[in-house]
Write an enzyme that holds these catalytic residues in place. Structure first.
Site, PDB file in Angstrom:
ATOM      1  CG  LEU A 112      24.694  -1.459  45.822  1.00 49.88           C
ATOM      2  CD1 LEU A 112      25.628  -0.400  46.377  1.00 49.88           C
ATOM      3  CD2 LEU A 112      25.297  -2.099  44.587  1.00 49.88           C
ATOM      4  NE  ARG A 171      34.482   0.321  41.433  1.00 47.29           N
ATOM      5  CZ  ARG A 171      33.146   0.434  41.343  1.00 47.29           C
ATOM      6  NH1 ARG A 171      32.583   1.089  40.353  1.00 47.29           N
ATOM      7  NH2 ARG A 171      32.383  -0.111  42.273  1.00 47.29           N
ATOM      8  CD  GLU A 231      27.624   6.975  42.428  1.00 49.47           C
ATOM      9  OE1 GLU A 231      28.320   6.671  43.412  1.00 49.47           O
ATOM     10  OE2 GLU A 231      28.111   7.218  41.317  1.00 49.47           O
ATOM     11  NE  ARG A 271      29.839   4.523  43.740  1.00 55.32           N
ATOM     12  CZ  ARG A 271      29.732   3.381  43.072  1.00 55.32           C
ATOM     13  NH1 ARG A 271      30.617   2.420  43.258  1.00 55.32           N
ATOM     14  NH2 ARG A 271      28.738   3.196  42.232  1.00 55.32           N
ATOM     15  CG  HIS A 289      27.931   2.246  47.230  1.00 59.89           C
ATOM     16  ND1 HIS A 289      26.804   2.982  47.477  1.00 59.89           N
ATOM     17  CD2 HIS A 289      27.980   2.068  45.896  1.00 59.89           C
ATOM     18  CE1 HIS A 289      26.195   3.237  46.320  1.00 59.89           C
ATOM     19  NE2 HIS A 289      26.890   2.694  45.348  1.00 59.89           N
ATOM     20  CD  GLN A 304      33.750   3.149  45.433  1.00 62.43           C
ATOM     21  OE1 GLN A 304      33.188   2.315  44.724  1.00 62.43           O
ATOM     22  NE2 GLN A 304      34.260   4.259  44.958  1.00 62.43           N
ATOM     23  CG  HIS A 338      30.390  -1.050  46.610  1.00 63.92           C
ATOM     24  ND1 HIS A 338      29.390  -1.988  46.464  1.00 63.92           N
ATOM     25  CD2 HIS A 338      30.504  -0.438  45.406  1.00 63.92           C
ATOM     26  CE1 HIS A 338      28.924  -1.937  45.225  1.00 63.92           C
ATOM     27  NE2 HIS A 338      29.588  -1.037  44.559  1.00 63.92           N
ATOM     28  CG  PHE A 354      26.464   6.388  38.003  1.00 58.69           C
ATOM     29  CD1 PHE A 354      25.226   5.897  37.646  1.00 58.69           C
ATOM     30  CD2 PHE A 354      27.207   5.706  38.963  1.00 58.69           C
ATOM     31  CE1 PHE A 354      24.732   4.735  38.217  1.00 58.69           C
ATOM     32  CE2 PHE A 354      26.714   4.537  39.539  1.00 58.69           C
ATOM     33  CZ  PHE A 354      25.478   4.052  39.166  1.00 58.69           C
TER      34      PHE A 354
END
Lengths: 231, 597
Positions: free
Chosen positions: B262, B408, B265, B296, B252, B250, B363, B129
Site C-alpha cells: 500500500l 468506503r 492516499e 477510491r 485502493h 475496495q 484493499h 483525504f
C-alpha cells in the site's frame, strides 16, 4: 537459490540440525520472505511467522546469514549463498524459526509501556508543541520485532534482569513524552545495576534495527537524565 | 489431555469460561476489550498473532474526524461525504452515529497517548483525504488525523499499551475454529486451537465479539497481510449467519505495481498526483472538482480506464505513475517517511526524485457480518430482517453495520474500529454479564471443527494448500476485478464452486502438534473459500453499478431495483435482500442523487 535452514521440531528431533534447500525462484520473488514462502509450498513442515510482508508488523524477524533482520524487507540480491537462516538468538526455540518471545515481552511490560497521566483530560486533545512531539520521533516507530534485544550480548546473558534495548527504547519513549507525568517513577524503575546499566554500548541494537531506530541513543539519554537527577 | 486432540470428542475438550470473549486483537478488538477490561469483566482476547502484528498496524494515512483544527469542519459534512462515498448504500443511522462520535474517540485516543502529528498551536494535525469535503462537496477539507504515515501503527500500539495497563488477558497465537451455537441459536463462544501446542479448547463466553478483520487474501493483488483470511466470515457462515454486501470490495488506487504494498492516499492528500504515459494529470478529466482526491472507486476505475485505453506507463503499459517529488524532500521526510522506505524497497524508486508505479489493488471489504449500531449481529427471522442473535457481536472490517456501503472513504476504517469497538464494549458492559449464568454448551459444540481437524490429520494425499489458494486468488482476480460483467461473473461462480471441491481434498504433510503452520494455513482456506463464494455469488446477482461494484454491462446505478443490501446464506448458496436504512438518528435524511466529484 541455495538455503541452509535451522530445523527443529521437538516432537521428532532429538536436536536441531541445518537442512539444505535449493529453491527454484520466480522472477517476481524479490524479498527473502518470498523465497521462504515458495519453499514452504514444497515443504509445508517448515515453520516461521509472517504477516504484513512490508516491514511493519514485526513477525518475520530471524537471523539471516548471521545478522538479525526481517525476511520481508531483506532483498534476495543482498544475500550470499547458501543463505543461512536461524531463529533469533538467545530465546528458546519452539520450532524451526519460531522462538518463544515471552521473556522479551515480559521485559517490555516491566517498564509500564503506556502513557501515565492521571490528571483530568481536557474536553479536546491535550496540546503538545511540535518540538515536544518531535522528541518522540525515532522512538514510537518500534515494531517489537526483537531483532535488537536478541542481538544484544547483555540480553543473552541476563534476559531476566536486563530490560534490553527494545524495552529501554519504549521506556524512553514515555519519559520523552511531554504528556507523561511518571518520569520519576520510570527512572526509579530503571535505576538498577542490571535493568538499565547492563548496557555496555556494544551497539548491535543500532546495527540490526530494521526500522533504523537507535535504542543505544535512547539508553544514553536515560543515563543522562539519571545523572542530572542525582546532582 | 487433549494435546493434538483432533480425534477426541467435543465433550472431552477442556473448557474455559469468560464473561466476554473477543476474537481478534486489531483496532476494533482492542478498543472493545479495553472498555470491557476497564469495567472489570473477565475478558479474553484471542489472536492468531501477537496483538501489535494485527493488520491495523499497516494503516497509514489517518483517522477521519471533523475536529476543525485546520479550517471549519462539521460532523454533518463528514456524514454527507460518507453517505455519498457509500453511493447511498450505507445505513444513515450508523453513519450519523459514527461521524458524530468521531471527534470524541479521536480525543480519547490522544489521551491514551497516541503520538499524533501536531500543528503549531499544539492541536492534532489533519490532512486532506479522498472524498472528504467542506460544505457538502464544495471543496476538499483537512479531516484525516495523522501520525506521519504510520497512523495505524501508532493507533494499534497505543491500544495495546492501554490494554496492558487494563490487564486484559490475551490468548496470543490461538486460532478460533468455529462458533458455538445452541438450539436456540444463541452464541456461546468458540472452539479454538492453540498453535504452539496443537491443543483444542472450548472457550465459553456469555458474549462473543468477532473482530477478525477482512479477507483481502482471496485476491492475487492485495495490500492485505497474510493473516487476512476472513476467519470470522468463515466461522459465521458455517454457523448459519448470513454475510451482507459481500460484492463490495475496495480497490485502493495506489498499490505498488507488482508488489501490492500500500501507498497511502495521504500522498495525494499532501499534494501527490497521478500521471498517465503522456504525463497527463488524468484525474482532472474524470473528477474536475476533487481530482486525485475523488473517492477510491472513482480513482481506481479511472486508472483502469487509462491503462485499458493504452495510456499506461512502463514497458507493458500496465500501471500509472504517482508523482510526489514536487512536494520537496522536507514534506516527504516529515509526513511520508514510510512511503519513501516502501518505494525504495519495493519499487526501486526514491519518490524524492522519481514517481512510483502504482495500480488499483484490493484493499478493503465493505461487507461482512450484519450488525446494528451496537455491534450486535442481526439476521432475518419471521419477516424482520434485523433480529439480534443473542451473545454475538461483530465489529471492524469483519462486520457490516453498514457505514461504508458500496465504497468506503479513506480514514473511515480506523474510525469505524474506534467508534464501533467502543460502542460494542459499552453495550456489552450494560448487559450486566456478571449477574448472568452461563448457558449449557451443546454436546456437539465443536464437532464440525474437530471433523475438519481429523480430516487434515488423516489425509495422506490430496491437494496442496499453496496450489488451491493460489488458484482461488487467480480466479477472483480474473473474474471479480475493477470492472465486472455477467459472463466473467457467471464463470467465476462455477470456478469458485469447483475450487470448493478441491478445498475438501486438501492434505498436509506436516502432522506435528507443535506450531503447525501448515495446518493453520489449511484451516484458513476453509474461511477463504466461504468469503470467495459470498463475494462472487453476490456480485453476479447485483445487476447495476454502485460504488465498488462496477458492471460494464450495467453501467449505471439502479435505485429502483437495487437500493438494498445483499444477504448471502451459505446454506443453499442463496441470496436475500434487506432495505437500506435511509433514516438517520436525529438529522434529516440525505436522499440519493447523482454522484460526481
Amino acid at each position: 537459490m541455495k538455503f541452509r535452514i535451522y530445523r527443529y521440531d521437538p516432537e521428532k528431533d532429538a536436536k536441531p540440525y541445518l537442512q539444505d534447500y535449493d529453491v527454484q525462484l520466480d522472477p517476481h520473488d524479490r524479498m527473502l520472505l518470498d523465497a521462504i514462502i515458495r519453499l514452504k509450498a514444497f515443504d509445508d513442515t517448515l515453520a516461521f511467522r509472517r504477516s504484513c510482508r512490508e516491514g511493519v508488523c514485526g513477525s518475520d524477524a530471524m537471523n539471516i546469514n548471521g545478522k538479525n533482520g526481517l525476511a520481508c524487507i531483506t532483498n534476495l540480491k543482498e544475500l550470499k549463498e547458501p543463505v543461512e537462516l536461524r531463529p533469533l538468538p538467545g530465546l528458546p526455540v519452539i520450532r524451526d524459526l519460531i522462538v518463544d518471545m515471552s521473556q522479551f515481552f515480559k521485559q517490555l511490560h516491566s517498564i509500564k509501556p503506556y502513557l501515565i497521566n492521571d490528571t483530568q483530560p481536557p474536553e479536546k486533545e491535550r496540546l503538545q508543541s511540535q518540538s515536544d512531539r518531535e522528541e518522540l520521533d525515532g522512538l514510537y516507530e518500534c515494531i517489537l520485532c526483537a531483532c535488537c534485544s536478541t542481538a544484544c550480548p547483555s540480553f543473552w546473558w541476563n534476559p531476566d534482569k536486563f530490560v534490553g534495548p527494545a524495552g529501554l527504547l519504549a521506556a524512553y519513549r514515555f519519559i520523552a513524552d511531554s504528556r507523561d507525568l511518571a518520569t520519576n517513577e520510570r527512572l526509579d524503575n530503571l535505576e538498577d545495576p542490571y535493568r538499565l546499566f547492563r548496557c555496555h554500548t556494544i551497539m548491535n541494537c543500532v546495527d540490526v534495527c530494521p526500522k533504523n531506530l537507535n535504542p543505544s541513543r535512547a539508553i544514553n539519554k536515560i543515563r543522562q537524565i539519571l545523572v542530572k537527577r542525582a546532582v | 489431555m487433549a494435546r493434538g486432540s483432533a480425534l477426541t470428542a467435543s465433550s472431552k475438550l477442556p473448557v474455559r469460561r469468560f464473561d466476554a470473549l473477543v476474537v481478534g486483537a486489531g483496532g476494533a478488538g482492542m478498543r472493545a476489550s479495553l472498555q470491557l477490561a476497564k469495567a472489570g469483566l473477565a475478558v479474553a482476547v484471542l489472536s492468531k498473532v501477537f496483538p501489535t502484528r494485527s493488520h491495523t498496524v499497516a494503516a497509514q494515512g489517518g483517522i477521519g474526524a471533523a475536529l476543525g483544527n485546520m479550517s471549519e469542519d462539521n460532523w454533518l459534512w463528514h456524514m454527507y461525504d460518507t453517505i455519498k462515498g457509500s453511493d447511498w448504500l450505507g445505513d444513515q443511522d450508523a453513519i450519523e452515529y459514527m461521524c458524530r462520535m468521531a471527534p470524541e474517540v479521536v480525543y480519547e485516543l490522544e489521551h491514551f497517548g497516541m503520538p499524533f502529528d501536531r500543528n503549531p498551536d499544539g492541536t492534532i494535525y489533519q490532512r486532506p483525504f479522498g472524498g472528504h469535503s467542506m460544505n457538502f462537496g464544495e471543496k476538499a477539507v483537512q479531516r484525516a488525523c495523522a501520525s506521519a504515515d504510520r497512523t495505524g501503527h501508532s493507533m494499534l500500539h497505543t491500544l495495546y499499551q492501554q490494554n496492558v495497563k487494563a490487564h486484559t488477558q490475551f490468548f496470543v497465537e490461538w486460532m478460533a475454529l468455529d462458533l458455538i451455537r445452541d438450539s436456540d441459536g444463541d452464541v456461546l463462544g468458540v472452539s479454538a486451537l492453540e498453535m504452539e501446542t496443537g491443543q483444542v479448547m472450548l472457550l465459553q463466553a456469555k458474549t462473543t465479539v468477532f473482530a477478525t478483520g477482512g479477507a483481502g487474501r482471496i485476491w492475487a493483488a492485495s495490500t492485505n497481510a497474510f493473516i487476512n483470511t476472513g476467519d470470522g466470515l468463515g466461522m459465521a457462515a458455517r454457523a448459519g449467519v448470513p454475510l451482507e454486501d459481500m460484492e463490495f470490495w475496495q480497490f485502493h488506487p495506489t498499490g505498488v505495481a507488482g508488489a501490492g504494498v500500500l501507498i497511502t492516499e495521504g500522498v495525494r492528500g499532501e499534494g501527490g498526483i497521478l500521471l498517465n504515459a503522456d504525463g497527463e494529470r488524468f484525474m482532472e478529466r474524470y473528477a474536475p472538482n476533487l481530482k486525485d482526491l475523488a473517492s477510491r472507486d472513482v480513482v481506481s476505475r479511472s486508472m483502469d480506464q487509462e491503462i485499458k485505453e493504452g495510456r499506461g506507463c512502463g514497458p507493458h503499459k500496465d500501471y500509472v505513475f504517482l508523482k510526489l517529488d514536487h512536494l520537496g524532500p522536507e514534506v516527504i521526510m516529515k509526513r511520508l517517511p514510510s512511503i519513501r522506505e516502501i518505494a525504495i524497497k519495493f519499487a526501486n524508486v526514491d519518490p524524492i526524485k522519481e514517481p512510483i508505479p502504482v495500480v488499483p489493488t484490493i484493499h478493503y471489504q465493505m461487507g461482512g457480518i450484519p450488525t446494528n449500531v451496537h455491534g450486535q449481529v442481526v439476521a432475518p427471522k419471521g419477516g424482520d430482517p434485523n433480529v439480534v442473535i443473542n451473545g454475538f457481536y461483530a465489529i471492524g472490517e469483519c462486520g457490516c453495520v453498514s457505514v461504508h456501503g458500496a465504497n468506503r472513504l479513506g480514514t473511515n476504517s480506523l474510525l469505524d474500529l474506534l467508534v464501533f469497538g467502543r460502542a460494542a464494549g459499552d453495550h456489552i458492559v450494560e448487559q450486566r454479564l456478571h449477574a448472568r449464568a452461563y448457558k449449557d454448551l451443546p454436546a456437539n459444540a465443536a464437532d464440525g471443527a474437530l471433523a475438519r481437524l481429523a480430516r487434515l490429520e488423516n489425509a495422506t494425499s490430496g491437494e496442496r494448500v499453496a496450489e488451491v489458494s493460489a488458484d482461488l486468488r487467480k480466479t477472483m482476480q480474473a473474474h471479480c476485478g475493477v470492472f465486472r460483467n455477467q459472463q466473467l461473473l457467471s464463470e467465476g461462480v462455477s470456478k469458485v464452486m469447483e475450487l470448493e471441491q478441491r478445498v475438501q481434498r486438501i492434505a498436509i504433510t506436516d502432522k506435528s502438534t507443535t506450531f503447525n503452520t501448515a495446518r493453520v494455513e489449511a484451516l484458513e482456506v476453509d474461511n477463504l473459500i466461504e468469503t470467495a463464494k459470498a463475494t462472487v455469488v453476490s456480485a453476479e446477482a447485483r445487476r447495476e453499478s454502485r460504488g465498488a461494484q462496477a458492471r460494464s454491462d450495467y453501467p449505471t446505478r439502479d435505485d429502483v431495483n437495487w437500493l438494498k443490501h445483499t444477504l448471502w446464506h451459505r446454506d443453499g448458496n442463496r441470496l436475500e435482500f434487506k432495505p437500506v436504512n435511509m433514516k438517520p438518528l436525529s438529522v434529516e435524511a440525505f436522499p440519493p442523487k447523482a454522484r460526481t466529484y
